[in-house]
Each structure stands twice: as C-alpha cells, then as structure tokens.
Scaffold this active site. Structure first.
Site, PDB file in Angstrom:
ATOM      1  N   LYS A 181      19.229  49.487  50.116  1.00  0.00           N
ATOM      2  CA  LYS A 181      18.532  49.500  48.830  1.00  0.00           C
ATOM      3  C   LYS A 181      19.250  48.606  47.822  1.00  0.00           C
ATOM      4  CE  LYS A 181      20.847  53.588  46.949  1.00  0.00           C
ATOM      5  NZ  LYS A 181      20.667  54.863  46.235  1.00  0.00           N
ATOM      6  N   TYR A 205      34.003  33.465  22.500  1.00  0.00           N
ATOM      7  CA  TYR A 205      33.386  34.123  21.348  1.00  0.00           C
ATOM      8  C   TYR A 205      34.375  35.037  20.629  1.00  0.00           C
ATOM      9  CZ  TYR A 205      28.725  32.563  22.736  1.00  0.00           C
ATOM     10  OH  TYR A 205      27.617  31.802  23.042  1.00  0.00           O
TER      11      TYR A 205
END
Length: 338
Positions: A33, A247
């Site tokens: 999955k 940043y």
C-alpha cells in the site's frame, strides 16, 4: 530531483528472515500500500513475485490494478469493491458495508479484536456470515490487526487469544455457507512474537522494508533497510564566516565553510522539521531551512546520501519511519543498486 536506491540484496535478506520465521514463503503477503511504503509498488511487487511470494496487500483498487499480475490474490484494505475481480479480495470492515458490495465479490471479514478502529465485534460474526451469504458475497478469509505487537504488554496476548478463539466458530459458519476461509492477524511486529505461525498468512509491511522497530524488551530481528535516499548537487559556494544560508537565515557560518544545495526538499518527502538539525549517515550536516525543492548541506560531493535508514531520519523530526517512507515523492527516480 533526487534518487531512491533500493537494495535487492536487503529485500531478499528480509524475505528470507520472514519466511524462516513463519515456516515458508507461501505464508507471506507483502504489503504494498501507499506505493510500497514509498519504495515503488511495481518494483517491489516484481521482486517479491520472483522470490516466490503469491499474496499482496494494498489500500485501494487502483493500487491493486498496478500489481495484480504478479500475484494470485491482492487484498484491498480500504475500499469497497466497485467490481468483481477473480484475484481481488476486500477487507470487510463493518456490517453496514455488506449492502454496498456487488454480488460475487470476494471479501475477508475483519474482526475487531481490540484495535477498536474498524471491523465487526465478535458478537456480530453469525450475523455477518448470514448477511454475506444473502448478498451473494464470497468470503475467503477472516482477519484482524494487532495494536501493540511491537511492545511488551498483555495486549498482544489477549488479541491473539480472542482471534484464535473465534477460528472454530468461523470455520463452522463458513462450512454452513460453503466458504473456505484463511486466517490472518499478524502484521510485521506480530510475525516475530511467536516462534512459528499458526495462521494461514502474515502481512509483512515495515519488516519487509527493514525498518521494523521492536520494543527494547523484545527480540529485534536482524533486518536490513532496503531504501536509501540520495540528492544531486545543484550548486556549491563558500559561505563566509558570519554569512547565513536559506530562508530566515537560521544557520550562520562560524568560519568559512563549503555549502552545496541538493535537489531534494519537503515536496519530495524531506521533512522540513529536520532543518538545521540533521546529520547524514556520513556525518554531513544539513544547514539552514529545507526548502520546497532543495536543501543545503555542508558538502560538495556530486551525489549526497541523505539517509539509508528512514528510522534514523525520523528520529531527527520526532516521527516514525513509516511516515518518512510513505511521504516520499512518487515521482522520484527509483533504481535497484544490486
């Protein structure tokens, strides 16, 4: 955009350990999955099939369609059937779902043995079989799920006992309605709680990928991590003493330092919480904030290994390896390295 490298040797090593633990590869269902926990569903499906595994587990029909040709049966955990397919089976999670299934669909009855998340309660088992038969469903299995198999507590024991105590009743009801059942409850941790396997199948997820972590009071199997994440260099510069990178400038160089930017960021699964605090397996420090599509490290190598064990990276951001793996960008290049 970075590369995921997969070790076939590690995958086979893990499959060997699991097969030995449960008494044969015919009892293994590989959990694929969410893109095989980020590893690449088709690649892992093909390798597992070549090893001799005949069963797989996914979450959705579309995932099953990608890999069904490699297996005899694919169990779908999280979707009600929209079609009848001879190699699909569906986890039936409640009595209410039964009315929504098409006649002829193959299902596996989920029993709530203590997880209290989904599945019918044991007292509903007779009603479930009656409704499945009336709807024309084909029940091929009974299943459950452990909630704490990776920790030393009483919970594994009483869930195991609850499930085992229902087998005879389920077998009797199945015979009445002309069903033939398989039984399975063990997830990765559950596989290693007994010296053998008294079910028909086990669902090998995180153990398959080598990132199972058991409580320190329990035996840890010697699994190997299958996946490593690598970044390609975009640019290099000399960060002068006192200069900041990225940043908000949260990292400031204390001396002249070589810093390179690599082509992986939080959009690719490099969790932003690792900013300015993570060190790679080779001792290379992450500098400043992780950007959407890039991150800076104190290195100038052309290709940088970001991690080779998701659990180690996960600890740097306060989560689990499952989350790191499942969030890896599906568009990242994936390749076998051996």
């Amino acid at each position: 955009m970075g590369t995921i490298k997969l070790s076939r040797e590690a995958l086979i090593h893990n499959l060997d350990i699991i097969a030995h633990q449960v008494g044969g590869k015919d009892k293994i269902a590989v959990v694929l999955k969410d893109n095989a926990y980020g590893h690449g569903a088709v690649m892992i499906a093909q390798a597992a099939s070549e090893y001799g595994v005949k069963q797989a587990v996914v979450r959705l029909e579309r995932e099953a369609e990608e890999i069904v040709n490699f297996f005899d049966n694919v169990l779908i955990l999280g979707q009600i059937a929209t079609k009848v397919h001879p190699r699909f089976s569906y986890a039936l999670n409640s009595l209410e779902e039964i009315a929504h299934y098409p006649s002829g669909a193959r299902v596996e009855l989920k029993i709530d043995t203590g997880m209290h998340r989904n599945g019918i309660v044991p007292e509903q088992i007779e009603e479930a079989f009656a409704q499945m038969a009336a709807r024309g469903l084909i029940c091929i299995g009974m299943m459950s799920h452990f909630r704490a198999a990776d920790t030393l507590s009483s919970e594994w024991f009483w869930q195991r006992k609850t499930f085992d105590n229902l087998k005879d009743k389920a077998t009797h009801l199945a015979k009445k309605h002309r069903y033939s059942l398989r039984f399975h409850i063990s997830n990765s941790a559950g596989i290693f709680r007994l010296s053998g396997c008294n079910d028909d199948m086990v669902r090998a997820g995180i153990a398959l990928y080598g990132c199972l972590e058991m409580d320190t009071t329990l035996s840890q199997p010697p699994l190997k991590s299958v996946l490593s994440l690598w970044g390609d260099k975009i640019a290099t510069r000399i960060l002068k003493s006192g200069e900041r990178v990225g940043y908000n400038g949260i990292y400031e160089a204390q001396a002249d330092e070589v810093v390179s930017t690599y082509d992986l960021g939080y959009a690719n699964g490099l969790d932003r919480l690792a900013s300015n605090r993570y060190v790679t397996p080779d001792g290379v420090a992450l500098r400043g904030r992780i950007s959407m599509d890039s991150a800076s490290f104190s290195s100038d190598v052309e290709e940088l290994k970001i991690f080779d064990n998701a659990n180690v990276y996960a600890r740097a951001v306060g989560t689990i390896g499952y989350e790191i793996l499942a969030c890896l960008d599906k568009d990242l290049k994936r390749e076998w390295i051996n």
